[in-house]
Structure formats: structure tokens, C-alpha cells
Design a protein around this motif. Structure first.
Motif, PDB file in Angstrom:
ATOM      1  N   GLU A  14      -1.153   6.460 -10.310  1.00  0.00           N
ATOM      2  CA  GLU A  14      -0.553   7.322  -9.285  1.00  0.00           C
ATOM      3  C   GLU A  14       0.631   8.069  -9.876  1.00  0.00           C
ATOM      4  OE1 GLU A  14      -1.308   4.161  -5.634  1.00  0.00           O
ATOM      5  OE2 GLU A  14       0.187   3.767  -7.171  1.00  0.00           O
TER       6      GLU A  14
ATOM      7  N   LEU B 289      -2.737  12.773  -2.471  1.00  0.00           N
ATOM      8  CA  LEU B 289      -2.286  12.175  -1.216  1.00  0.00           C
ATOM      9  C   LEU B 289      -1.291  13.169  -0.628  1.00  0.00           C
ATOM     10  CD1 LEU B 289      -1.772   8.502  -2.476  1.00  0.00           C
ATOM     11  CD2 LEU B 289      -3.824   9.536  -1.536  1.00  0.00           C
TER      12      LEU B 289
ATOM     13  N   LEU C 197      -8.426   4.831  -0.460  1.00  0.00           N
ATOM     14  CA  LEU C 197      -8.792   3.651  -1.237  1.00  0.00           C
ATOM     15  C   LEU C 197      -7.852   2.491  -0.896  1.00  0.00           C
ATOM     16  CD1 LEU C 197     -10.574   2.698  -3.580  1.00  0.00           C
ATOM     17  CD2 LEU C 197      -8.932   3.731  -5.144  1.00  0.00           C
ATOM     18  N   GLY C 198      -6.596   2.823  -0.656  1.00  0.00           N
ATOM     19  CA  GLY C 198      -5.604   1.786  -0.324  1.00  0.00           C
ATOM     20  C   GLY C 198      -5.950   1.073   0.969  1.00  0.00           C
TER      21      GLY C 198
ATOM     22  N   SER D  34       0.818  -1.218   0.000  1.00  0.00           N
ATOM     23  CA  SER D  34       0.000   0.000   0.000  1.00  0.00           C
ATOM     24  C   SER D  34       0.854   1.271   0.000  1.00  0.00           C
ATOM     25  CB  SER D  34      -0.911   0.002   1.229  1.00  0.00           C
ATOM     26  OG  SER D  34      -1.535   1.265   1.332  1.00  0.00           O
ATOM     27  N   LEU D  35       0.606   2.109  -0.988  1.00  0.00           N
ATOM     28  CA  LEU D  35       1.310   3.390  -1.059  1.00  0.00           C
ATOM     29  C   LEU D  35       0.869   4.287   0.102  1.00  0.00           C
ATOM     30  CD1 LEU D  35       3.261   5.181  -2.600  1.00  0.00           C
ATOM     31  CD2 LEU D  35       1.350   5.939  -4.003  1.00  0.00           C
ATOM     32  N   THR D  36      -0.394   4.170   0.471  1.00  0.00           N
ATOM     33  CA  THR D  36      -0.900   4.924   1.625  1.00  0.00           C
ATOM     34  C   THR D  36      -0.053   4.621   2.857  1.00  0.00           C
ATOM     35  OG1 THR D  36      -3.133   4.831   0.738  1.00  0.00           O
ATOM     36  CG2 THR D  36      -2.936   5.252   3.090  1.00  0.00           C
TER      37      THR D  36
ATOM     38  N   ARG E  21     -12.375   8.616  -9.649  1.00  0.00           N
ATOM     39  CA  ARG E  21     -11.994   9.272  -8.385  1.00  0.00           C
ATOM     40  C   ARG E  21     -10.598   9.852  -8.541  1.00  0.00           C
ATOM     41  NH1 ARG E  21     -12.482   8.804  -2.383  1.00  0.00           N
ATOM     42  NH2 ARG E  21     -10.434   8.305  -1.520  1.00  0.00           N
TER      43      ARG E  21
END
Ligand SMILES: C=C(O[C@@H]1C=C(C(=O)O)C=C[C@H]1O)C(=O)O
Length: 164
Positions: A149, A63, A95-96, A14-16, A59
Motif C-alpha cells: 500500500e 482506495l 480486499l480488507g 484494516s486500512l479500509t 490486483r
């Protein structure tokens, strides 16, 4: 691509979570720029295997760390796939965080670009430019979701990364 950027661009978790870890605790925020039903771009429809004249769920987010956008993202899914998935209520939740809780989640191959984001509003009118972009399709429970992204130059400054 330099090795430090490769660590970011080629990561498949996850990039989040990575952004949260890179910034100060509590500094991460998803700013929703646009969430709507609209027509996908031709290349997006191709990547998802859907008709490009069919409306889709779109969407676009930034971030942010400490209100500064580090990454801008645009996600696309077919409306048909989306039914009952509850994504419409995501709001400013990532979303992540939603995706990476799904035990059956499968991520397709990453495609990487050095081109700027093709969606104008994501430039946010700031001086930040995009260094690398990537996209992949996530699959979960019959849902195919294209996530694109773009990593911004603000990350270079904040994390002392090489220029590319
Ligand atoms: C896919 C992820 O979710 C992130 C969150 C997004 C959102 O909230 O719209 C979009 C792209 C992401 O980078 C992730 O964390 O890896």
C-alpha cells in the motif's frame, strides 16, 4: 516519520476501515485499476516465497475518498493458494473487508519504504505522489497474500498531515 503518519503507516488493523472513518460517510470507494494473472516482480515473489517466473494473481487498486485516490495498492498471491477462495469475484469490494472477516487471519511484519510505487500505472497520471509505502503478507487458510500500500500526498492535504 512524523507521529501522525506513523499512526497510518504502522497500523495493523484494516486500512479500509480507517479510510472509511477518515472520510465522510459513503465517500470511500475501491477503484480497480487492474486485476489479472501475471508475473510477480522478483521482490514480490521473494516476499511470498514463490518462484518469480510462475504466474500469480495480481490486483491493483486505488482506495479513493470522493473519487480522489488516497492510497494505491497492489496485492499478489500464488494461483495455487488462491483456488477456491473466491477472490476473483471481489470486484470493487475491498480486499480488507474480505480479509478482516477471517477468524484465522495472521498478518506478518510490516516493511516500510519512502520509495515511489514500482508499478507505473498506479501513479494514475495525477499530480499525487507517494509519501510512504508499506507491505505485509496476510495468511489465512493456506493462502498467503502480499498487500503493498502506498499513501499519497492527497491525504496530506485532506487530513492536514505533516509533509512526511
Ligand atoms: C488490506 C486491506 O485492503 C485494502 C483493499 C485493497 C483491495 O481492495 O484491493 C487493497 C489494499 C488495502 O489497503 C485493508 O483494508 O487493510
Amino acid at each position: 516519520m512524523s507521529a501522525p503518519w506513523w499512526q497510518w503507516v504502522a497500523s495493523t488493523d484494516s486500512l479500509t476501515a480507517r479510510l472509511m472513518a477518515a472520510g465522510k460517510p459513503g465517500a470511500f470507494r475501491v477503484r480497480v485499476l487492474r486485476q489479472t494473472i501475471g508475473l510477480p516482480q522478483r521482490d514480490e515473489a521473494l516476499a511470498l516465497g514463490i518462484a518469480h517466473r510462475r504466474y500469480a494473481w495480481l490486483r491493483e487498486v486505488a482506495l479513493c475518498i470522493d473519487e480522489t485516490p488516497w492510497v494505491v495498492a497492489r496485492s499478489v498471491a500464488s494461483l495455487h493458494h488462491l483456488q477456491g477462495k473466491g477472490l476473483g469475484n471481489l470486484g470493487e469490494r475491498s480486499l480488507g473487508s474480505w480479509l478482516f472477516q477471517k477468524p484465522d487471519l495472521v498478518r506478518g511484519p510490516l516493511e516500510v519504504t519512502s520509495a515511489a510505487p514500482p508499478f507505473n500505472r498506479l501513479t494514475l497520471g495525477s499530480s499525487a505522489s507517494s509519501l510512504w509505502g508499506r507491505r505485509s503478507v496476510f495468511e489465512h487458510g493456506g493462502l498467503s497474500l502480499l498487500v503493498q500500500e502506498y499513501f499519497l500526498s492527497t491525504m496530506t492535504d485532506a487530513l492536514s498531515l505533516p509533509s512526511r
